[in-house]
Scaffold this motif. Structure first.
Motif, PDB file in Angstrom:
ATOM      1  N   LYS A 199       0.839  -1.198   0.000  1.00  0.00           N
ATOM      2  CA  LYS A 199       0.000   0.000   0.000  1.00  0.00           C
ATOM      3  C   LYS A 199       0.871   1.243   0.000  1.00  0.00           C
ATOM      4  N   SER A 201       0.908   5.619  -0.020  1.00  0.00           N
ATOM      5  CA  SER A 201       0.119   6.825   0.221  1.00  0.00           C
ATOM      6  C   SER A 201      -0.042   7.579  -1.105  1.00  0.00           C
ATOM      7  N   GLN A 202      -0.885   8.596  -1.084  1.00  0.00           N
ATOM      8  CA  GLN A 202      -1.154   9.341  -2.330  1.00  0.00           C
ATOM      9  C   GLN A 202       0.108  10.040  -2.836  1.00  0.00           C
TER      10      GLN A 202
END
Length: 818
Positions: A199, A201-202
């Motif tokens: 995953k 982050s933006q």
């Protein structure tokens, strides 16, 4: 533009004419390298001049200038051939290392290319077309030739089984590919499940995307810059050739338009010549005739008043009445005639004395056999010098004519390139004067007889015929004509029907691809004998065959070469070169190969008839090339059992005699090709073939050019993904024929359709190359050993040994000094 090129060419020509005289002076043996350098530089300068004169003659429109340019073009081509012979005599080799001369003269390897004059084919295009139509007509009457191979017949069941096997194998390959893709996809899914999705982050995701995108853009920009730079320096061809092709098309269109204008201007000039000739004959002819008669009569009277007798009329061979018109007094003419008689007597006495001297010198030489070393040193002091040229006087005369007529002529006066009427009238006036002088001479000889009878009561004094100079008989040996009652057409048809005269394939000499040797001088300095490259072979074929066969004027005066032998492994393009010579000169192709003569014209008289018919038709329909494939079979040391029925040696004697009968002006050349010259008797082979060209396997530079050009010829664009350098290294030992087979096997129509999705790579060719047998080192070494047993090869080996011994002696002296 062509006028300016002509002017600059004559500046160069003047420089070359000034350099001719120093080369005629003898040079000692120790200065061989400097002498070779001077001859090579002169040869290269004349080659460039030949290229320029060919361009000017092809595009100049004015008919009078073109006549002078034609003479200069032929003479410069002849001088190039003479200098080539001098280079062979100095280097003792058919190929020459001219890289150092090229560098000093600031020329490129492209300047070594021999320019073939375009008029060879343009001016005899109609004759070539008629001959081709005649040949096609004869072949069509013969009916279709069954050239299809008889394939082995197969039973229907076997054919079905074979098709089934191929189809099942195809389906199996497709199923295996499909299953492999499924397996890879399952492995990818399993890895994703095991590791788990990472995953981001933006900001991290955006940063990763930016890195990837900027890296991709920079790599693309760098690749484009590198491509632009390589195109700029000429290392890569531009991807879009549309503009280049358009420019070339426009240039070729302009050339064709100028050639059409040449024809129009030539027709106008011919008509003007006829008109000017008839006009001068009517207006100035009678006055010219009367003036000549008055001058000759005045000469008769003055000679009779001075000497008390009428003079002898000059013979036509000495110029006739031209001697009287040469601004000379009667006494001078009489003295000249008397001195000519005295000189002839002196020459006879001198010749008898020279014969005695020669005999004495021969006796002295026989006595001095023990003193060979001193004699050798005396010979070496005057060994090297260029033989007098037959073409240089004609070149000099053409240059003088240009200076007198065309150099200071204002071209703005003739913008439409019309002929010069004043020069035309002057030329026709000279021709008319010569015609009238012959007629006047006949009349005045009769007048002189009448004067002698009337005044001196003297009968005619018989003129003594000039004695023939003793010496060797120079002339063509008479050949017995075995077909005196037959026409050329009937002989031509018979040769076509029997397959002795064939249609040659259209192959340009430039299609024989190969690069020149760039390190020849370096190899020579390292005491390694450089082998000829494919470029050298192409250049020698242009010089020895194409230039000589293309023009009767060049052939009549150039050093005579009647025959060539091409020696090299199969696949080197020997037959292709023969076809190229026929294409470039429009020559007929006769095939006297032993395999082609099997079962034709049996017996001894049949062999004699074959050779006679071929050489007779070849002479009458010049230019002609007589090709003998597997030339070693005519001179077998021992005929193999399987070939005894063929009797390959049956034309050997007749062929040797027929070659010797060819003289300058007979544009007929015998070209033999062989891959196994070791099987032949060397002495007989060298007696028939005057020049032998060894064709070793191509070097790296030639292989690189071969791969690149042949791939492009199949319609493929060479990209950076295809490593041609690697292919050139891997294909060491393979011939151009092997490379062509590999390219044809890989680059089929199906592969051409897949290029957009799957670029071409070098590994695709390796499998096909591996199936072919290369030229092994033993085979190549045996060919080289055979070549060094030929007359020129022996001289070359002896020269290299002498140079090596001299170098060793020099080094030994330096060591002693130290």
């Amino acid at each position: 533009a062509y006028q300016r090129l002509w002017e600059s060419s004559h500046v160069t020509l003047q420089e070359l004419l000034d350099r001719e005289q120093p080369l005629l002076e003898p040079v000692p043996e120790r200065e061989r390298q400097s002498f070779q350098y001077r001859v090579a530089s002169l040869y290269l300068r004349y080659l460039g001049l030949l290229r320029r004169f060919d361009t000017i003659y092809d595009q100049m429109v004015q008919p009078q200038k073109r006549r002078l340019l034609r003479r200069l073009l032929d003479c410069v081509a002849g001088r190039v051939l003479e200098l080539k012979d001098e280079l062979v005599r100095v280097d003792l080799s058919e190929s020459h290392c001219l890289d150092r001369v090229l560098q000093d003269l600031k020329l490129t390897p492209a300047d070594l290319e021999v320019s073939i004059p375009k008029y060879f084919l343009l001016e005899q295009s109609s004759a070539i077309r008629e001959r081709g139509q005649m040949l096609a007509e004869i072949l069509s009457r013969m009916g279709p030739v069954s050239s299809q191979e008889d394939f082995p017949r197969m039973h229907r069941t076997e054919a079905i089984i074979l098709v089934q096997k191929a189809e099942r194998a195809r389906q199996g390959r497709l199923r295996a590919t499909f299953m492999k893709e499924i397996q890879k996809e399952e492995e990818r899914d399993w890895k994703i499940r095991g590791d788990g999705q990472r995953k981001f982050s933006q900001d991290q995701a955006a940063l990763t995307v930016q890195k990837v995108w900027k890296g991709y853009l920079q790599r693309k920009r760098t690749q484009q810059d590198r491509q632009t730079e390589m195109e700029f320096i000429g290392m890569l061809s531009p991807p879009s050739q549309v503009e280049h092709l358009d420019i070339m098309f426009q240039a070729c269109l302009g050339d064709d338009i100028r050639r059409l204008r040449q024809i129009e201007k030539e027709e106008e000039f011919q008509a003007a010549m006829e008109k000017a000739g008839s006009f001068l004959r009517e207006t100035e002819g009678p006055d010219m005739k009367e003036k000549m008669k008055e001058q000759i009569c005045q000469w008769f009277i003055e000679c009779h008043a001075l000497t008390g007798r009428f003079p002898d009329y000059p013979d036509e061979s000495l110029g006739g009445s031209y001697l009287i018109f040469a601004d000379k007094t009667p006494e001078q003419v009489r003295m000249e005639l008397e001195t000519q008689v005295q000189e002839s007597k002196k020459k006879e006495q001198e010749k008898s004395e020279e014969k005695e001297k020669d005999q004495k010198e021969k006796d002295k030489k026989r006595k001095k056999k023990g003193k060979k070393e001193k004699a050798k040193k005396g010979e070496a002091d005057v060994m090297l010098k260029v033989l007098p040229s037959k073409f240089t006087p004609a070149i000099s005369a053409g240059h003088v004519e240009y200076l007198n007529l065309w150099k200071n002529r204002q071209e703005s006066v003739h913008p439409s390139q019309n002929f010069d009427s004043e020069a035309l009238r002057e030329e026709k006036r000279k021709e008319l004067e010569q015609e009238i002088r012959v007629q006047v001479d006949e009349l005045m000889r009769q007048e002189l007889r009448n004067l002698r009878l009337a005044v001196d009561k003297e009968e005619e004094r018989p003129l003594k015929a000039p004695k023939k100079k003793p010496g060797k008989k120079t002339g063509k040996k008479k050949e017995k004509d075995l077909t005196p009652d037959r026409s050329v057409d009937s002989l031509y048809r018979e040769l076509v029907v029997f397959g002795l005269l064939k249609k040659s394939e259209t192959v340009a000499l430039k299609d024989y691809i190969g690069d020149c040797l760039y390190l020849g001088s370096t190899l020579t300095l390292a005491n390694k004998l450089p082998m000829p490259s494919l470029f050298d072979i192409r250049q020698n074929m242009a010089l020895y065959a194409v230039l000589r066969l293309g023009s009767p004027d060049i052939h009549a005066m150039a050093p005579l070469i009647r025959s060539l032998l091409l020696v090299g492994p199969s696949g080197m393009g020997k037959k292709m070169l023969v076809q190229a010579v026929c294409t470039e000169t429009g020559a007929n192709l006769f095939d006297l190969s032993p395999g082609n003569l099997l079962g034709k014209y049996p017996g001894k008289t049949g062999a004699q008839m074959i050779v006679h018919m071929v050489f007779k038709v070849a002479r009458l329909l010049q230019p002609s090339v007589i090709w003998i494939g597997n030339a070693e079979k005519n001179f077998y040391k021992k005929v193999p059992k399987e070939e005894r029925q063929m009797d390959p040696k049956r034309i050997k004697k007749d062929l040797t005699k027929a070659i010797q009968l060819l003289v300058p002006g007979d544009r007929v050349m015998l070209i033999g090709t062989t891959a196994r010259p070791q099987l032949a008797e060397l002495k007989g082979l060298c007696r028939v073939y005057e020049r032998i060209l060894l064709m070793p396997q191509p070097d790296y530079a030639s292989r690189y050019v071969l791969w690149k050009r042949m791939i492009e010829a199949r319609g493929f664009q060479v990209t950076q993904s295809l490593d041609i350098s690697a292919l050139a290294k891997v294909s060491d030992g393979y011939t151009p024929g092997h490379i062509l087979q590999a390219i044809q096997s890989v680059l089929n129509e199906r592969r051409l359709l897949q290029v957009a999705k799957r670029p071409l790579v070098a590994s695709e060719f390796l499998g096909h190359l591996a199936k072919l047998d290369p030229v092994y080192r033993e085979e190549e070494e045996s060919l080289k050993d055979w070549y060094f047993k030929t007359p020129l090869g022996k001289k070359s080996m002896k020269l290299s040994k002498d140079q090596l011994e001299a170098e060793e002696a020099r080094l030994a002296k330096e060591k002693k000094r130290k």
